[in-house]
Design an enzyme around this catalytic site. Structure first.
Site, PDB file in Angstrom:
ATOM      1  CG  ASP A 248      -2.018  -0.962   1.198  1.00 29.20           C
ATOM      2  OD1 ASP A 248      -2.169  -1.601   0.144  1.00 29.20           O
ATOM      3  OD2 ASP A 248      -2.753  -1.082   2.193  1.00 29.20           O
ATOM      4  CE  LYS A 270      -8.462   4.395  -1.608  1.00 22.88           C
ATOM      5  NZ  LYS A 270      -9.655   4.499  -0.806  1.00 22.88           N
ATOM      6  CG  MET A 383     -11.334   4.366   5.372  1.00 21.79           C
ATOM      7  SD  MET A 383     -11.590   3.273   3.970  1.00 21.79           S
ATOM      8  CE  MET A 383     -12.470   1.910   4.672  1.00 21.79           C
TER       9      MET A 383
HETATM   10  N1  SAH Z   1      -6.759  -2.717   6.912  1.00 23.83           N
HETATM   11  C1  SAH Z   1      -6.628  -1.509   7.683  1.00 23.83           C
HETATM   12  C2  SAH Z   1      -7.707  -0.509   7.398  1.00 23.83           C
HETATM   13  C3  SAH Z   1      -7.676   0.036   6.018  1.00 23.83           C
HETATM   14  S1  SAH Z   1      -8.889   1.258   5.758  1.00 23.83           S
HETATM   15  C4  SAH Z   1      -6.591  -1.867   9.158  1.00 23.83           C
HETATM   16  O1  SAH Z   1      -6.861  -3.002   9.523  1.00 23.83           O
HETATM   17  O2  SAH Z   1      -6.278  -0.978   9.958  1.00 23.83           O
HETATM   18  C5  SAH Z   1      -8.010   2.750   6.041  1.00 23.83           C
HETATM   19  C6  SAH Z   1      -8.483   3.412   7.301  1.00 23.83           C
HETATM   20  O3  SAH Z   1      -7.904   2.795   8.415  1.00 23.83           O
HETATM   21  C7  SAH Z   1      -8.074   4.867   7.425  1.00 23.83           C
HETATM   22  O4  SAH Z   1      -8.935   5.711   6.737  1.00 23.83           O
HETATM   23  C8  SAH Z   1      -8.170   5.074   8.910  1.00 23.83           C
HETATM   24  O5  SAH Z   1      -9.488   5.223   9.347  1.00 23.83           O
HETATM   25  C9  SAH Z   1      -7.698   3.741   9.425  1.00 23.83           C
HETATM   26  N2  SAH Z   1      -6.255   3.785   9.710  1.00 23.83           N
HETATM   27  C10 SAH Z   1      -5.288   3.054   9.139  1.00 23.83           C
HETATM   28  N3  SAH Z   1      -4.088   3.352   9.669  1.00 23.83           N
HETATM   29  C11 SAH Z   1      -4.297   4.267  10.624  1.00 23.83           C
HETATM   30  C12 SAH Z   1      -3.470   4.987  11.519  1.00 23.83           C
HETATM   31  N4  SAH Z   1      -2.141   4.779  11.573  1.00 23.83           N
HETATM   32  N5  SAH Z   1      -4.051   5.872  12.356  1.00 23.83           N
HETATM   33  C13 SAH Z   1      -5.374   6.076  12.344  1.00 23.83           C
HETATM   34  N6  SAH Z   1      -6.194   5.444  11.507  1.00 23.83           N
HETATM   35  C14 SAH Z   1      -5.685   4.560  10.650  1.00 23.83           C
END
Ligand code: SAH
Length: 479
Positions: A248, A270, A383
């Site tokens: 990613d 993205k 998100m």
């Molecule tokens: N697979 C990922 C989620 C992907 S969707 C997981 O399990 O965490 C992407 C969303 O994850 C972002 O928009 C945000 O809401 C959240 N996210 C991912 N990394 C983050 C971080 N370091 N801090 C806060 N939110 C995060």
């Protein structure tokens, strides 16, 4: 230089002097090697006493005597008294016995290395007594790099050694076969806790006319939320073995730095700037490299199966018969909760946690707002930064109190983490005032109030921002 040595102590007499915990630890190791251990000491630790009762070791009670050394191959001195240890070492010297004095390189005629045990594979590390701490550190590193399946893989290889030799008489061919054995599907099956499948693959390969082709595979790997310390050991190993890494775009540099140096890295998905790899192209890349025999790591933020489209990628791999494994990662909700001090299911406040995504135009229509507005549950909303107005309005309209605490964590677990706290009614305005941007995770529910008192990582914004505010003296200096 010390002469490195792996001693076969099976059925050979070894003397351990000392009856404490250290002696017990050394004895356990010697027993594993099949040695006949005699422990000599005035008193024994409970563990050693038990082994004497079980007949697993012999016991010489009382004060040390030099005739204890008679008939032994090796001696380990593990007493607390340095003069006594020195005496044992001198007696050993006179009788030409090799003596190890625990933690005393000067008195020892042999040393016991730090060990990584994947029997029959043993990796031993010695600093010649100069830097035992460094040896210990290296041991940890190597320990984490060699997955536990190596032991069973080598046991399997040992059983089939003769057949492999007959089947591949030519050395170069044999070498290629072993490369396949170590890197390919047999090892993968053992890592997946399927020893029968592994053996079947090996037998099939040995009876096939052609040499086994390099077979590619894909590991769907969760990289966690950003802090490299939150990678699992399994993820780290996958990164170390990868030929190709499809990551990613948001995966942080420090995590990619842990990967094999010569792995090909391709950023997909993205990007903050708007560049976007469609999901179909990601699928095509995975297939292309795996079918070319490469070991592909599909590295995804957080956990691959939590709002990560890992399910779709898995379907594609299955449909095309590509070998795969799936390594979970710490998902943003769990990580952000920990790094902002919010127990997601604190007793008395929340009996459940919901992982919710507020992404996409349609989500406000498809989400069951009435359910989400229920009390005594924690919402972890992914998100959601672009949707805060809508989210807040819907939840309040469906009955969630405007006074419900929230914690909004931006860049969770990264050095630039910011945590904004407040109550639901103020959420959109507060987030706008502090210009919170993606990636951010919203925790909503009574438990979120804990962040104000338990927060420990990064900056705390909002009502309690004074707690982490820069002290006035520093500000004056800067001015
Ligand atoms: N697979 C990922 C989620 C992907 S969707 C997981 O399990 O965490 C992407 C969303 O994850 C972002 O928009 C945000 O809401 C959240 N996210 C991912 N990394 C983050 C971080 N370091 N801090 C806060 N939110 C995060």
């Amino acid at each position: 230089m010390l002469y490195p040595l792996f001693a076969d102590l099976n059925d050979r007499h070894v003397l351990v002097v000392g009856g404490g915990d250290v002696a017990a630890r050394k004895t356990a190791m010697l027993l594993k090697a099949g040695a006949r251990v005699t422990v000599g000491a005035p008193v024994l630790a409970p563990e050693l006493r038990e082994w004497v009762q079980q007949g697993r070791i012999a016991y010489k009670p009382g004060a040390y005597r030099s005739d204890w050394l008679d008939g032994t191959w090796l001696v380990i001195a593990a007493t607390r008294s340095r003069p006594l240890n020195a005496r044992i070492a001198a007696d050993g010297q006179a009788r030409q016995r090799l003596v190890n004095v625990v933690d005393d390189a000067a008195l020892s005629s042999f040393q016991v290395p730090a060990l990584i045990d994947r029997s029959p594979l043993l990796v031993a590390i010695s600093s010649g007594g100069a830097a035992p701490m460094l040896a210990r550190r290296l041991r940890e590193r190597i320990e984490s790099l060699l997955d536990p399946a190596w032991g069973s893989l080598l046991q399997l290889a040992q059983r089939y050694r003769a057949r492999i030799r007959t089947r591949h008489a030519d050395l170069a061919a044999r070498r290629r076969f072993y490369d396949w054995l170590h890197d390919g599907p047999v090892h993968a099956q053992l890592r997946a806790a399927r020893p029968a499948h592994a053996e079947h693959r090996l037998v099939t390969a040995l009876s096939d006319a052609a040499a086994p082709a390099a077979s590619g595979s894909v590991a769907l790997v969760g990289a966690g939320p950003g802090d490299p310390g939150l990678l699992t050991l399994r993820a780290l190993r996958a990164l170390n073995e990868a030929d190709v890494i499809l990551h990613d775009a948001l995966i942080s540099e420090p995590i990619l730095d842990l990967a094999r140096r010569d792995a090909v890295r391709i950023a997909v998905g993205k990007r903050a700037g708007g560049m976007h790899t469609p999901q179909d192209s990601i699928h095509a890349l995975m297939l292309e490299h795996a079918q070319a025999g490469k070991r592909v790591v599909r590295l995804k933020g957080g956990d691959p199966f939590v709002f990560g489209r890992g399910g779709e990628e898995l379907d594609v791999l299955r449909e095309h018969g590509i070998a795969y494994e799936i390594v979970p990662g710490i998902t943003a909700a769990v990580a952000c909760a920990a790094y902002s001090g919010v127990p997601l299911t604190h007793r008395g406040h929340a009996q459940s946690v919901r992982l919710v995504t507020a992404h996409g135009q349609s989500s406000s229509n498809t989400l069951d707002w009435r359910e989400l507005a229920q009390e005594r549950q924690t919402l972890a909303i992914y998100m959601g930064v672009g949707q805060l107005e809508e989210l807040t309005a819907q939840l309040i309209a469906h009955g969630r109190a405007a006074s419900t605490p929230f914690a909004l964590i931006e860049n969770g677990t990264l050095p630039q983490q910011r945590t904004l706290t407040g109550v639901l009614g103020d959420l959109p305005a507060l987030a706008a005032r502090h210009a919170i941007e993606a990636p951010a995770l919203l925790i909503l529910g009574e438990v979120a109030a804990q962040a104000d008192s338990s927060h420990w990582f990064g900056e705390l914004l909002g009502e309690s921002r004074s707690q982490t505010a820069v002290p006035p003296a520093v500000l004056a200096d800067a001015a």
